[in-house]
Design a protein around this motif. Structure first.
Motif, PDB file in Angstrom:
ATOM      1  N   SER A   9       0.838  -1.197   0.000  1.00  0.00           N
ATOM      2  CA  SER A   9       0.000   0.000   0.000  1.00  0.00           C
ATOM      3  C   SER A   9       0.872   1.247   0.000  1.00  0.00           C
ATOM      4  N   LEU A  10       0.331   2.323  -0.581  1.00  0.00           N
ATOM      5  CA  LEU A  10       0.982   3.629  -0.519  1.00  0.00           C
ATOM      6  C   LEU A  10       0.131   4.604   0.280  1.00  0.00           C
ATOM      7  N   SER A  11      -0.674   4.081   1.164  1.00  0.00           N
ATOM      8  CA  SER A  11      -1.529   4.940   1.978  1.00  0.00           C
ATOM      9  C   SER A  11      -0.677   5.962   2.738  1.00  0.00           C
ATOM     10  N   PRO A  12      -1.015   7.243   2.661  1.00  0.00           N
ATOM     11  CA  PRO A  12      -0.262   8.257   3.415  1.00  0.00           C
ATOM     12  C   PRO A  12      -0.272   7.982   4.915  1.00  0.00           C
ATOM     13  N   PHE A  13      -1.322   7.322   5.407  1.00  0.00           N
ATOM     14  CA  PHE A  13      -1.450   7.076   6.834  1.00  0.00           C
ATOM     15  C   PHE A  13      -0.468   6.021   7.347  1.00  0.00           C
ATOM     16  N   LEU A  14       0.194   5.297   6.430  1.00  0.00           N
ATOM     17  CA  LEU A  14       1.198   4.324   6.841  1.00  0.00           C
ATOM     18  C   LEU A  14       2.526   4.995   7.173  1.00  0.00           C
ATOM     19  N   GLY A  15       2.650   6.263   6.814  1.00  0.00           N
ATOM     20  CA  GLY A  15       3.831   7.038   7.212  1.00  0.00           C
ATOM     21  C   GLY A  15       5.123   6.551   6.599  1.00  0.00           C
ATOM     22  N   GLY A  16       6.026   6.017   7.444  1.00  0.00           N
ATOM     23  CA  GLY A  16       7.376   5.651   7.050  1.00  0.00           C
ATOM     24  C   GLY A  16       7.503   4.817   5.796  1.00  0.00           C
ATOM     25  N   PRO A  17       6.860   3.633   5.723  1.00  0.00           N
ATOM     26  CA  PRO A  17       7.027   2.791   4.535  1.00  0.00           C
ATOM     27  C   PRO A  17       6.662   3.491   3.233  1.00  0.00           C
ATOM     28  N   THR A  18       5.593   4.275   3.250  1.00  0.00           N
ATOM     29  CA  THR A  18       5.181   5.010   2.047  1.00  0.00           C
ATOM     30  C   THR A  18       6.219   6.059   1.680  1.00  0.00           C
ATOM     31  N   THR A  19       6.669   6.822   2.670  1.00  0.00           N
ATOM     32  CA  THR A  19       7.683   7.849   2.427  1.00  0.00           C
ATOM     33  C   THR A  19       8.963   7.233   1.875  1.00  0.00           C
ATOM     34  N   VAL A  20       9.359   6.089   2.440  1.00  0.00           N
ATOM     35  CA  VAL A  20      10.606   5.433   2.036  1.00  0.00           C
ATOM     36  C   VAL A  20      10.583   5.034   0.572  1.00  0.00           C
ATOM     37  N   VAL A  21       9.545   4.320   0.146  1.00  0.00           N
ATOM     38  CA  VAL A  21       9.533   3.810  -1.230  1.00  0.00           C
ATOM     39  C   VAL A  21       9.421   4.954  -2.232  1.00  0.00           C
ATOM     40  N   ILE A  22       8.644   5.975  -1.925  1.00  0.00           N
ATOM     41  CA  ILE A  22       8.516   7.106  -2.838  1.00  0.00           C
ATOM     42  C   ILE A  22       9.844   7.849  -2.949  1.00  0.00           C
ATOM     43  N   ASN A  23      10.502   8.090  -1.818  1.00  0.00           N
ATOM     44  CA  ASN A  23      11.805   8.778  -1.854  1.00  0.00           C
ATOM     45  C   ASN A  23      12.861   7.964  -2.595  1.00  0.00           C
ATOM     46  N   LEU A  24      12.838   6.624  -2.386  1.00  0.00           N
ATOM     47  CA  LEU A  24      13.808   5.771  -3.072  1.00  0.00           C
ATOM     48  C   LEU A  24      13.623   5.832  -4.585  1.00  0.00           C
TER      49      LEU A  24
END
Length: 417
Positions: A9-24
């Motif tokens: 998931s890329l749900s914004p509410f998941l915080g860290g994991p979403t931010t990490v994959v998008i930044n990578l």
């Protein structure tokens, strides 16, 4: 080279994991790598409002969203559509980068990748830490026996972000090569008026130090311990205001708010709710102290972001960035105890000059070690070695120095509370 990142998931509410994959993926694109994400439209109780079955630009990166079906195990995020898409499209990619464990999307992707002889890497995201393995323990044991151990042991590499995470992988019996590489953190755009704006937005006195908790509000991060520790601070001797930035299960958030009331902290604690983009940047530029007393935390992107923003940090040993905080002299690592937390916070509230020094240390450390382009360059080199089957030496790609076990952190110069 085409790289496919797979995440449930890329749900914004998941915080860290979403931010990490998008930044990578952003950083990889900037380094000339053709990187994409495939995921589901999962977003908690209501799906993300995004086009399905087509590549779109989402948060400035190319993403394929597929619909999910939520079975009784909601965290599993089952998606037959994702399965079909992977079977049809996986041959178009040179390597897969799978994010997370014990979830359908990365498990399915690993199995299909093996059937097509496509190499893949896995980010465990702290899911093999001892505390994490005790959660839904029986389900994870069965899932590991049937699926996850096989996926991990057949991965081209396991991407760990710290020594502790790498140790957890080995203790779990995984023999695959380990790449130790921290995650990239984007620098916050400087806003000279940020401090004044934040104090105004939340009606906080201009001279009141702001303590920031920026994470999901859940029991393993111990926000209640932070609240209880702050209740020990004498309001007449030390001023502060706590901003609890994040969201969580309604019942737990209700418990935290009731706790604040019962401890007479209502005028010193604000629940901001979920924050992102400009609102999040405002918090990171304006806070005087960041605190995360989590019992089990992987890289903790929020802690790294706080360091990058020049905020001194206080964490507990369960935060796997603890050894780097010690090495950088960027804050305190304290026991997971109310009194220890109280003493550490009180010490820094009493020492504006020390807060500034520790914050500058953290910012310097983050700019050197968590630069997204630097991380992407090293990750690209790893991908190429795997694709070309040239192999790589774990010590060559490791960007995490050996600081010793976090169990020995009391031997450093950091305060023991």
């Amino acid at each position: 080279m085409k790289v496919l990142h797979v995440i449930p998931s890329l749900s914004p509410f998941l915080g860290g994991p979403t931010t990490v994959v998008i930044n990578l993926v952003k950083a990889l694109l900037n380094n000339g790598v053709e990187a994409q994400i495939v995921t589901t439209n999962h977003n908690g109780s209501k799906p993300l409002d995004v086009p399905l079955y087509e590549k779109i630009e989402y948060e400035q990166v190319p993403v394929w969203f597929l619909p999910y079906f939520s079975p009784p195990m909601k965290e599993f995020i089952f998606s037959p559509a994702l399965t079909k898409w992977l079977w049809q499209n996986i041959k178009n990619y040179d390597i897969l980068d799978n994010h997370y464990l014990f979830s359908y999307a990365p498990s399915c992707a690993a199995a299909i990748a093996r059937s097509h002889n496509i190499p893949y890497t896995i980010r465990t995201q702290g899911q093999l830490a001892p505390w994490a393995l005790t959660q839904s323990k029986r389900k994870k044991q069965i899932y590991s026996m049937l699926v996850e151990r096989h996926n991990l042991n057949n991965a081209a590499a396991i991407h760990c972000t710290s020594d502790t995470e790498a140790q957890d992988v080995r203790k779990y019996g995984i023999k695959s090569s380990i790449v130790k590489l921290p995650l990239g953190v984007e620098q916050v755009d400087i806003n000279p008026q940020a401090v004044g704006q934040l104090h105004s937005v939340y009606s906080i006195s201009p001279h009141t130090p702001i303590i920031l908790f920026l994470s999901r509000l859940c029991h393993n991060k111990y926000p209640d311990m932070l609240i209880k520790a702050l209740s020990l601070i004498n309001a007449d001797s030390l001023d502060f205001h706590l901003l609890m930035a994040g969201t969580g299960e309604p019942d737990y958030v209700k418990y935290l708010k009731q706790l604040v009331i019962s401890l007479n902290l209502s005028d010193r604690v604000t629940f901001t709710g979920f924050v992102q983009n400009e609102q999040k940047n405002l918090l990171l530029q304006s806070a005087d102290l960041f605190v995360l007393p989590s019992v089990s935390e992987n890289f903790s992107i929020a802690t790294a972001e706080a360091m990058a923003a020049g905020i001194p940090v206080i964490v507990t040993p369960g935060v796997q960035l603890a050894s780097e905080i010690i090495a950088a002299n960027a804050g305190y690592v304290v026991e997971q105890d109310i009194n220890a937390l109280f003493q550490g916070i009180s010490d820094l509230l009493n020492s504006p000059k020390l807060r500034e020094e520790l914050g500058e240390n953290g910012s310097t450390w983050a700019s050197n070690r968590y630069c997204p382009n630097y991380i992407a360059t090293n990750l690209t080199r790893i991908y190429k070695a795997i694709i070309n089957k040239s192999g790589f030496c774990e010590s060559e790609v490791s960007q995490v120095q050996e600081y010793g076990s976090i169990n020995n952190y009391y031997k450093t110069e950091m305060p023991r509370y």
